[in-house]
Design a protein around this motif. Structure first.
Motif, PDB file in Angstrom:
ATOM      1  N   ALA A 175      14.463  41.919  27.967  1.00  0.00           N
ATOM      2  CA  ALA A 175      15.125  42.257  27.056  1.00  0.00           C
ATOM      3  C   ALA A 175      14.818  43.762  26.800  1.00  0.00           C
ATOM      4  N   GLY A 176      15.739  44.633  26.601  1.00  0.00           N
ATOM      5  CA  GLY A 176      15.610  46.063  26.339  1.00  0.00           C
ATOM      6  C   GLY A 176      15.752  46.835  27.829  1.00  0.00           C
ATOM      7  N   ARG A 177      15.947  46.032  28.776  1.00  0.00           N
ATOM      8  CA  ARG A 177      15.920  46.875  30.069  1.00  0.00           C
ATOM      9  C   ARG A 177      17.560  47.130  30.448  1.00  0.00           C
ATOM     10  N   THR A 178      17.685  47.787  31.308  1.00  0.00           N
ATOM     11  CA  THR A 178      19.233  48.361  31.621  1.00  0.00           C
ATOM     12  C   THR A 178      19.791  47.399  32.433  1.00  0.00           C
ATOM     13  N   ILE A 179      20.935  46.912  32.222  1.00  0.00           N
ATOM     14  CA  ILE A 179      21.835  45.996  33.254  1.00  0.00           C
ATOM     15  C   ILE A 179      22.954  46.887  33.498  1.00  0.00           C
ATOM     16  N   THR A 180      23.153  46.768  35.237  1.00  0.00           N
ATOM     17  CA  THR A 180      24.059  47.579  35.805  1.00  0.00           C
ATOM     18  C   THR A 180      25.389  46.418  35.837  1.00  0.00           C
ATOM     19  N   VAL A 181      26.652  46.926  35.521  1.00  0.00           N
ATOM     20  CA  VAL A 181      27.585  46.108  35.745  1.00  0.00           C
ATOM     21  C   VAL A 181      28.586  47.217  36.819  1.00  0.00           C
ATOM     22  N   THR A 182      28.873  46.308  37.807  1.00  0.00           N
ATOM     23  CA  THR A 182      29.885  46.992  38.655  1.00  0.00           C
ATOM     24  C   THR A 182      31.144  45.822  38.838  1.00  0.00           C
ATOM     25  N   GLY A 183      32.261  46.378  39.647  1.00  0.00           N
ATOM     26  CA  GLY A 183      33.392  45.633  39.951  1.00  0.00           C
ATOM     27  C   GLY A 183      34.138  46.431  40.542  1.00  0.00           C
ATOM     28  N   SER A 184      35.589  45.850  40.626  1.00  0.00           N
ATOM     29  CA  SER A 184      36.570  46.756  41.220  1.00  0.00           C
ATOM     30  C   SER A 184      37.875  46.198  40.621  1.00  0.00           C
ATOM     31  N   LEU A 185      38.581  46.923  40.537  1.00  0.00           N
ATOM     32  CA  LEU A 185      40.152  47.096  39.984  1.00  0.00           C
ATOM     33  C   LEU A 185      41.074  47.241  41.355  1.00  0.00           C
ATOM     34  N   THR A 186      41.817  46.266  41.735  1.00  0.00           N
ATOM     35  CA  THR A 186      42.993  46.350  42.522  1.00  0.00           C
ATOM     36  C   THR A 186      44.158  45.705  42.293  1.00  0.00           C
ATOM     37  N   ARG A 187      45.313  45.954  42.953  1.00  0.00           N
ATOM     38  CA  ARG A 187      46.821  45.739  42.522  1.00  0.00           C
ATOM     39  C   ARG A 187      47.463  45.619  43.808  1.00  0.00           C
ATOM     40  N   ALA A 188      48.420  44.701  43.895  1.00  0.00           N
ATOM     41  CA  ALA A 188      49.145  44.481  44.909  1.00  0.00           C
ATOM     42  C   ALA A 188      49.900  45.699  45.520  1.00  0.00           C
ATOM     43  N   THR A 228      36.880  51.296  42.169  1.00  0.00           N
ATOM     44  CA  THR A 228      35.400  51.013  41.746  1.00  0.00           C
ATOM     45  C   THR A 228      35.017  50.903  40.383  1.00  0.00           C
ATOM     46  N   LEU A 229      34.384  50.148  39.873  1.00  0.00           N
ATOM     47  CA  LEU A 229      34.014  50.156  38.295  1.00  0.00           C
ATOM     48  C   LEU A 229      32.510  50.187  38.467  1.00  0.00           C
ATOM     49  N   LYS A 230      31.626  50.876  37.541  1.00  0.00           N
ATOM     50  CA  LYS A 230      30.504  50.822  37.493  1.00  0.00           C
ATOM     51  C   LYS A 230      29.990  51.309  36.128  1.00  0.00           C
ATOM     52  N   THR A 231      28.920  50.819  35.471  1.00  0.00           N
ATOM     53  CA  THR A 231      28.478  51.463  34.238  1.00  0.00           C
ATOM     54  C   THR A 231      27.405  50.680  33.805  1.00  0.00           C
ATOM     55  N   THR A 232      26.311  51.188  32.610  1.00  0.00           N
ATOM     56  CA  THR A 232      25.325  50.279  32.387  1.00  0.00           C
ATOM     57  C   THR A 232      25.319  50.129  30.850  1.00  0.00           C
ATOM     58  N   THR A 233      24.378  49.111  30.504  1.00  0.00           N
ATOM     59  CA  THR A 233      24.325  48.730  29.321  1.00  0.00           C
ATOM     60  C   THR A 233      22.647  48.043  29.102  1.00  0.00           C
ATOM     61  N   LYS A 234      22.500  48.075  27.709  1.00  0.00           N
ATOM     62  CA  LYS A 234      21.283  47.342  27.364  1.00  0.00           C
ATOM     63  C   LYS A 234      21.106  45.864  27.420  1.00  0.00           C
ATOM     64  N   ASP A 238      21.017  36.535  25.735  1.00  0.00           N
ATOM     65  CA  ASP A 238      21.818  35.994  26.582  1.00  0.00           C
ATOM     66  C   ASP A 238      23.377  35.956  26.502  1.00  0.00           C
ATOM     67  N   GLY A 239      24.186  36.060  27.631  1.00  0.00           N
ATOM     68  CA  GLY A 239      25.644  36.177  27.373  1.00  0.00           C
ATOM     69  C   GLY A 239      26.322  36.493  28.623  1.00  0.00           C
ATOM     70  N   TYR A 240      27.486  36.925  28.466  1.00  0.00           N
ATOM     71  CA  TYR A 240      28.454  36.920  29.744  1.00  0.00           C
ATOM     72  C   TYR A 240      28.992  38.367  29.558  1.00  0.00           C
ATOM     73  N   PHE A 241      29.131  39.059  30.676  1.00  0.00           N
ATOM     74  CA  PHE A 241      29.905  40.301  30.884  1.00  0.00           C
ATOM     75  C   PHE A 241      31.147  40.199  31.651  1.00  0.00           C
ATOM     76  N   ARG A 242      32.065  41.102  31.132  1.00  0.00           N
ATOM     77  CA  ARG A 242      33.483  41.126  32.157  1.00  0.00           C
ATOM     78  C   ARG A 242      33.973  42.254  31.846  1.00  0.00           C
ATOM     79  N   PHE A 243      35.030  42.641  32.613  1.00  0.00           N
ATOM     80  CA  PHE A 243      35.945  43.563  32.672  1.00  0.00           C
ATOM     81  C   PHE A 243      37.242  43.307  32.204  1.00  0.00           C
ATOM     82  N   LEU A 244      37.870  44.008  31.425  1.00  0.00           N
ATOM     83  CA  LEU A 244      39.338  43.586  31.149  1.00  0.00           C
ATOM     84  C   LEU A 244      40.103  44.855  31.352  1.00  0.00           C
ATOM     85  N   PHE A 245      41.275  44.695  32.190  1.00  0.00           N
ATOM     86  CA  PHE A 245      42.206  45.692  32.267  1.00  0.00           C
ATOM     87  C   PHE A 245      43.459  45.377  31.430  1.00  0.00           C
TER      88      PHE A 245
END
Length: 264
Positions: A175-188, A228-234, A238-245
């Motif tokens: 708890a309190g540490r940094t979480i790095t969230v990465t991903g990617s957004l692509t399209r046809a 590419t997607l990249k950001t940080t949060t604290k 417990d829980g779930y992280f997601r990206f929404l476009f």
């Protein structure tokens, strides 16, 4: 360029043949006068945008109401794309069938019509420039054999299918540490036959607490090179992280499956 469907041509030929048996006075009737049919309540795909991946196959339905003072003998509708019908760079279906029409039981001047046809992304969309607004061309023949054509009786949108991924780390985390969230957004990419990065697009980072069913937006990030997607949060619980476009006028929306992080 407008192409009158074969069924319409057959009806016209039959009407011409029948007219040859009429008195000479009947032949003087103005067969070139524009018809009086109006088109309303034109709906494509139930009012929803049509989102296509690389190999998407789906059935698209157009419904409309055709009204004419003399009654409607037959009606057609198809989709086209381009600056005008003479320079259209796309038409669906390739050879439009006649719509199935039913005369209103209370008003013989009004018919409700429907036509369905298949769309195959691999066959019909080899050019990314075909994305965006398509128009509905409405055509009708009344009971006096007058024809009406309306180039833009309605519109719909075709969009490119998008994908988005997410990965939150480290897992587990204190708890309190940094979480790095990465991903990617692509399209046809219809021209390349693959999914390519969608850059410079706003994407929401969302979090859902364990035991909850609701996601909350934490921040908005912008997709970088190659999507590419990249950001940080604290780390808080417990829980779930997601990206929404949310999607754009050319590209459908996408939501990543939540990635669970155990916070200790």
């Amino acid at each position: 360029m407008r192409i009158r469907p074969a069924a319409a041509t057959a009806l016209l030929a039959a009407a011409t043949l029948s007219a040859s048996t009429l008195p000479a006075s009947a032949h003087a009737a103005d067969r070139t006068a524009p018809g009086s049919t109006t088109f309303s309540k034109v709906v494509v795909n139930g009012g929803k945008d049509i989102v296509l991946g690389l190999t998407t196959k789906k059935t698209v339905t157009i419904t409309w109401t055709a009204t004419d003072p003399d009654g409607v003998a037959a009606s057609w509708a198809y989709l086209w794309h381009g600056p005008d019908t003479d320079d259209a760079d796309g038409r669906l279906p390739g050879y439009p069938p006649a719509g199935t029409c039913a005369v209103s039981p209370t008003d013989r001047t009004t018919s409700t019509c429907k036509v369905s046809f298949g769309v195959d992304a691999a066959r019909d969309f080899a050019d990314n420039g075909l994305v965006g607004t398509w128009k509905v061309l409405g055509e009708a023949q009344d009971t006096n054999d007058d024809w009406t054509d309306v180039d833009v009786a309605g519109t719909t949108r075709f969009e490119r299918y998008s994908k988005i991924t997410v990965n939150a780390s480290p897992e587990p985390v204190k708890a309190g540490r940094t979480i790095t969230v990465t991903g990617s957004l692509t399209r046809a990419n219809w021209e390349r036959g693959t999914y390519t990065g969608y850059e410079s697009r706003p994407v929401q980072l969302q979090f859902r607490k364990k035991g909850s069913s609701t996601y909350t937006t934490l921040k908005t990030v912008t997709s970088g090179g190659g999507g590419t997607l990249k950001t940080t949060t604290k780390a808080r619980t417990d829980g779930y992280f997601r990206f929404l476009f949310a999607g754009t006028s050319t590209t459908g929306p996408a939501t990543a499956t939540g990635d669970f992080v155990d916070v200790r």
